[in-house]
Design a protein around this motif. Structure first.
Motif, PDB file in Angstrom:
ATOM      1  N   THR A  98       0.827  -1.220   0.000  1.00 33.73           N
ATOM      2  CA  THR A  98       0.000   0.000   0.000  1.00 33.73           C
ATOM      3  C   THR A  98       0.855   1.261   0.000  1.00 33.73           C
ATOM      4  OG1 THR A  98      -0.177  -0.083   2.429  1.00 33.73           O
ATOM      5  CG2 THR A  98      -1.919  -1.160   1.142  1.00 33.73           C
ATOM      6  N   ARG A 101       1.795   2.445  -3.225  1.00 28.37           N
ATOM      7  CA  ARG A 101       0.610   2.807  -4.018  1.00 28.37           C
ATOM      8  C   ARG A 101       0.203   1.679  -4.981  1.00 28.37           C
ATOM      9  NH1 ARG A 101      -0.716   8.043  -3.098  1.00 28.37           N
ATOM     10  NH2 ARG A 101       0.899   9.408  -2.243  1.00 28.37           N
ATOM     11  N   LYS A 103      -2.023  -2.210  -4.990  1.00 24.63           N
ATOM     12  CA  LYS A 103      -3.228  -2.727  -4.342  1.00 24.63           C
ATOM     13  C   LYS A 103      -3.016  -4.176  -3.907  1.00 24.63           C
ATOM     14  CE  LYS A 103      -8.164  -3.667  -5.084  1.00 24.63           C
ATOM     15  NZ  LYS A 103      -9.285  -3.605  -6.055  1.00 24.63           N
TER      16      LYS A 103
END
Length: 212
Positions: A98, A101, A103
């Motif tokens: 995370t 950036r 998922k």
């Protein structure tokens, strides 16, 4: 009679003379970050795992983040890409995803090994999936041959979080840290050191340890 869960003094006792000599050399050298001892360790551990490179950083979370950020710089990952992660891993594995950036896509483990279930991994792959983060737990390697085949078939990166598998090997002799495209190994006292052989055969590595 009290039986200690983990007696590190007893574990380290046979190595005290070498450890004290190394500590003295380290202190007299005056290098508390980096230095020749770190360089020597990086080379020795890379040789031990059979990898081309080993880079020491401050902790396992930073090591994982550097891997993901490095693949972004290389153009092999971009923001929003999905990374398959075991649902039962430590939070640092998720934070690395995370904070880069990316998922995380949580996949339940195999109930026999508590590591990633390759068959379930297949059902979670989408057009946005770009990497698999295999976390070796309790000294046991994830089924890296099966995960490597999946990664190859879908053109995915395969990253090892090998913080609990120091010295674990496949039957062909390859060790944790040398079973994917990149790997993280951490050195703090509660990490597991259990040699383990997978029944079936299957690259740079980032090592982390606490620095003074």
């Amino acid at each position: 009679m009290q039986v200690k869960f983990l007696d590190l003094k007893a574990v380290n006792q046979p190595y005290f003379p070498q450890m004290m000599a190394a500590t003295r050399q380290f202190l007299e050298g005056g290098w508390y970050i980096m230095g020749s001892e770190v360089e020597a360790f990086e080379k020795a551990y890379a040789d031990y795992c059979g990898t081309d490179h080993c880079v020491g950083v401050s902790n396992g979370l930073d090591a994982l983040r550097l891997i993901f950020e490095g693949y972004k710089v290389l153009g092999q990952l971009k923001e929003g890409d999905e990374v398959i992660v075991p649902a039962n891993t430590y939070i640092a594995s998720i934070l690395a995803v995370t904070q880069s950036r990316l998922k995380p896509v949580l996949v339940e483990p195999d109930t026999g090994t508590f590591n990633l279930d390759p068959e379930l991994v297949k059902t979670h792959i989408t057009g946005k999936t770009k990497a698999i983060l295999a976390v070796h737990l309790y000294g046991q390697l994830a089924d890296m041959p099966a995960l490597a085949a999946i990664a190859s078939n879908h053109d995915l990166l395969l990253v090892e979080d090998a913080a609990q598998s120091h010295g674990a090997t496949l039957t062909d002799g390859r060790r944790a840290g040398n079973l994917g495209h990149a790997a993280v190994i951490a050195f703090i006292p509660e990490k597991t050191w259990v040699p383990w052989a997978m029944p079936v055969p299957l690259r740079p590595m980032i090592v982390s340890w606490p620095l003074l």
